[in-house]
Design an enzyme around this catalytic site. Structure first.
Site, PDB file in Angstrom:
ATOM      1  N   GLU A 161     -19.086   1.423   0.936  1.00 39.31           N
ATOM      2  CA  GLU A 161     -19.069   2.525   1.911  1.00 39.31           C
ATOM      3  C   GLU A 161     -20.433   3.182   2.135  1.00 39.31           C
ATOM      4  O   GLU A 161     -20.576   4.397   2.051  1.00 39.31           O
ATOM      5  CB  GLU A 161     -18.043   3.574   1.479  1.00 39.31           C
ATOM      6  CG  GLU A 161     -16.643   3.012   1.391  1.00 39.31           C
ATOM      7  CD  GLU A 161     -15.623   4.029   0.901  1.00 39.31           C
ATOM      8  OE1 GLU A 161     -15.968   5.204   0.704  1.00 39.31           O
ATOM      9  OE2 GLU A 161     -14.466   3.633   0.697  1.00 39.31           O
ATOM     10  N   ASN A 203     -18.534  -3.754   0.951  1.00 42.78           N
ATOM     11  CA  ASN A 203     -17.166  -3.311   1.217  1.00 42.78           C
ATOM     12  C   ASN A 203     -17.173  -1.977   1.958  1.00 42.78           C
ATOM     13  O   ASN A 203     -17.937  -1.074   1.606  1.00 42.78           O
ATOM     14  CB  ASN A 203     -16.431  -3.153  -0.119  1.00 42.78           C
ATOM     15  CG  ASN A 203     -14.940  -2.932   0.039  1.00 42.78           C
ATOM     16  OD1 ASN A 203     -14.258  -3.719   0.694  1.00 42.78           O
ATOM     17  ND2 ASN A 203     -14.426  -1.876  -0.574  1.00 42.78           N
ATOM     18  N   HIS A 239      -7.257   0.253   5.705  1.00 39.15           N
ATOM     19  CA  HIS A 239      -6.279   1.329   5.540  1.00 39.15           C
ATOM     20  C   HIS A 239      -5.793   1.696   6.944  1.00 39.15           C
ATOM     21  O   HIS A 239      -6.474   2.406   7.685  1.00 39.15           O
ATOM     22  CB  HIS A 239      -6.932   2.540   4.862  1.00 39.15           C
ATOM     23  CG  HIS A 239      -7.457   2.246   3.492  1.00 39.15           C
ATOM     24  ND1 HIS A 239      -6.644   1.885   2.446  1.00 39.15           N
ATOM     25  CD2 HIS A 239      -8.721   2.266   2.994  1.00 39.15           C
ATOM     26  CE1 HIS A 239      -7.373   1.704   1.355  1.00 39.15           C
ATOM     27  NE2 HIS A 239      -8.635   1.920   1.673  1.00 39.15           N
ATOM     28  N   GLU A 266      -8.357  -3.724   0.637  1.00 44.15           N
ATOM     29  CA  GLU A 266      -7.611  -2.542   0.201  1.00 44.15           C
ATOM     30  C   GLU A 266      -6.444  -2.256   1.146  1.00 44.15           C
ATOM     31  O   GLU A 266      -6.147  -1.110   1.465  1.00 44.15           O
ATOM     32  CB  GLU A 266      -8.532  -1.318   0.108  1.00 44.15           C
ATOM     33  CG  GLU A 266      -9.722  -1.524  -0.814  1.00 44.15           C
ATOM     34  CD  GLU A 266     -10.574  -0.276  -0.981  1.00 44.15           C
ATOM     35  OE1 GLU A 266     -10.078   0.835  -0.691  1.00 44.15           O
ATOM     36  OE2 GLU A 266     -11.731  -0.405  -1.398  1.00 44.15           O
ATOM     37  N   ASP A 268      -3.359  -1.280   3.111  1.00 40.46           N
ATOM     38  CA  ASP A 268      -2.114  -0.511   3.097  1.00 40.46           C
ATOM     39  C   ASP A 268      -1.863  -0.008   4.506  1.00 40.46           C
ATOM     40  O   ASP A 268      -2.798   0.303   5.242  1.00 40.46           O
ATOM     41  CB  ASP A 268      -2.119   0.618   2.057  1.00 40.46           C
ATOM     42  CG  ASP A 268      -3.356   1.501   2.094  1.00 40.46           C
ATOM     43  OD1 ASP A 268      -4.050   1.540   3.139  1.00 40.46           O
ATOM     44  OD2 ASP A 268      -3.650   2.150   1.081  1.00 40.46           O
TER      45      ASP A 268
END
Length: 457
Positions: A161, A203, A239, A266, A268
């Site tokens: 990030e 990432n 996300h 990641e 979701d």
């Protein structure tokens, strides 16, 4: 979007679920050639399917049962980050990170390292540094942690990030960025020196479609590749809420075209359209040959950092949701085949072939389903108990000349060519009479004509 409060809320979740019997979770194949777990299904095209894991939940038998049954890749949720591994400068603690790694290895799973450098979850002492002192401390941290896990992880999120949100496409202002614009490059070079065998990833979040932020990262990767800076993969956190960008697959593909592996790291998804969007994302990865795999950020809804949004594949009690079925169907539908060790664009997989052993009363049988391409294959082995339950099993596979096993999951192997012996791992040795479990392996060469035999232990 990652925040410190996200990590704290994840860590604060309590495990209140009743344990479930592992034996009840073993399933028969639903159709010829179709695997029945996420990991085995992904492996049919050379991919992994993983999850984030919290060390504090490894005492929860429901959690661990699902973890061991469904996933072939594990990411430590918080236990390998800077604040966890170096709480005091130059004093390193790896206990919980090692616990997750050892749990994975003992069950034939691989590990993604997460994350070496991030502007959040820094220990207090690092937050108090700046300039050359922080740069030296950061590079030392990368070197020490990557060295500790040398040869034990599949890939590292070396930097996490580092790009800003919004329309600028530039770097995020942080104490790390203020040490010099080359800090990301320095981190990747240090990680490569410490562990030459690990894939090195960048990432980030909000990069799922073609936008200013993802384009800024694309430009950095393009620059790194042109100058020989060691970068092997890009992670897309994904996300999502009720939809995926219409150019999701195209965005993955443009990064893959730079010669890097792409990973969904990641995943979701919240909202009423959850199951459909999970299917869309899975199919996008399957369509991109260099998409190595998918990691969901937690197992049950109660394990998620997105409290109350129910964004995962299993409900609070560990039951499979409609989203699980959507993902499994998309994985079993197939797609472009990937070779994780050396990303290439192979030919379309051949129609799966199956060989079956002769049934043995009271013992077990095994069948091998192959998905092959030019130069490689994935084998899924189904072990079926006979008229009595199994408490352990051994499968012997005989590979043709030139075929070599490169990795396996859900079983421990002895040997990598010729006659290879596979034994159950802790969670899948007990198989009820007439029921089945699966393991798999990937290899180079051709496995056409492979035979197998099964024996109860």
């Amino acid at each position: 979007m990652k925040t410190t409060s996200r990590s704290l809320s994840r860590a604060a979740l309590a495990s209140t679920l009743l344990a479930a019997s592992l034996g009840a979770t073993l399933l028969l194949a639903t159709s010829a050639g179709a695997a029945t777990t996420l990991g085995a299904s992904a492996a049919q095209t050379g991919r992994y399917f993983g999850t984030a894991v919290s060390a504090g939940k490894l005492g929860d038998s429901t959690y661990v049962g699902i973890l061991n049954r469904e996933f072939t890749m594990v990411t430590a949720e918080n236990e390998m980050k800077w604040d966890a591994t170096e709480p005091t400068q130059n004093q390193f603690t790896y206990g919980n990170g090692d616990r997750i790694l050892n749990q994975a290895v003992s069950n034939g799973q691989r590990v993604r390292g997460h994350a070496l450098l991030w502007h959040q979850q820094q220990p207090g002492w690092a937050q108090g540094l700046s300039g050359s002192a922080l740069r030296q401390a950061a590079i030392n941290h990368v070197t020490q942690v990557a060295t500790h896990y040398k040869g034990k992880v599949y890939s590292w999120d070396v930097v996490n990030e580092a790009f800003a949100d919004g329309g600028g496409g530039g770097r995020r202002d942080s104490n790390l960025q203020r040490t010099g614009n080359d800090w990301i490059e320095a981190a990747f070079r240090a990680a490569r020196a410490a562990d030459p065998g690990a894939k090195l990833c960048y990432n980030d979040y909000n990069t799922d479609g073609v936008n200013a932020k993802s384009t800024g990262i694309y430009t950095m990767v393009q620059d790194f590749k042109s100058r020989g800076v060691p970068i092997d993969c890009v992670g897309f956190q994904s996300h999502l809420s009720n939809s995926a960008p219409g150019d999701y697959q195209a965005n993955l593909q443009r990064f893959a075209d730079l010669g890097v592996e792409v990973q969904i790291t990641e995943l979701d998804i919240s909202g009423s359209n959850q199951a459909a969007v999970y299917g869309t994302v899975t199919r996008a990865c399957m369509a991109v040959a260099r998409c190595a795999g998918i990691t969901v950020w937690g197992i049950r809804d109660s394990d998620s950092w997105r409290t109350g949004e129910n964004p995962l594949l299993f409900d609070n009690n560990g039951n499979k949701k409609a989203a699980y079925t959507s993902v499994l169907d998309a994985l079993n539908a197939g797609g472009s085949t990937t070779t994780p060790t050396t990303p290439t664009t192979p030919t379309t997989p051949t129609t799966p072939t199956t060989t079956t052993t002769t049934p043995q009363p009271g013992g077990c049988t095994s069948s091998v389903s192959l998905n092959s391409w030019n130069g490689g294959f994935v084998a899924t082995v189904k072990v079926t108990a006979g008229s009595t339950a199994l408490t352990g099993w051994t499968v012997t596979t005989n590979l043709p000349s030139g075929a070599t096993v490169t990795n396996g999951w859900s079983a421990a192997n002895s040997g990598t060519s010729g006659t290879v012996t596979w034994t159950n791992v802790g969670y899948n040795g007990s198989v009820a009479a007439g029921q089945s479990t699966e393991f798999g392996f990937q290899g180079t060469g051709s496995a056409d004509g492979v035979t197998s035999s099964c024996a109860a232990r």
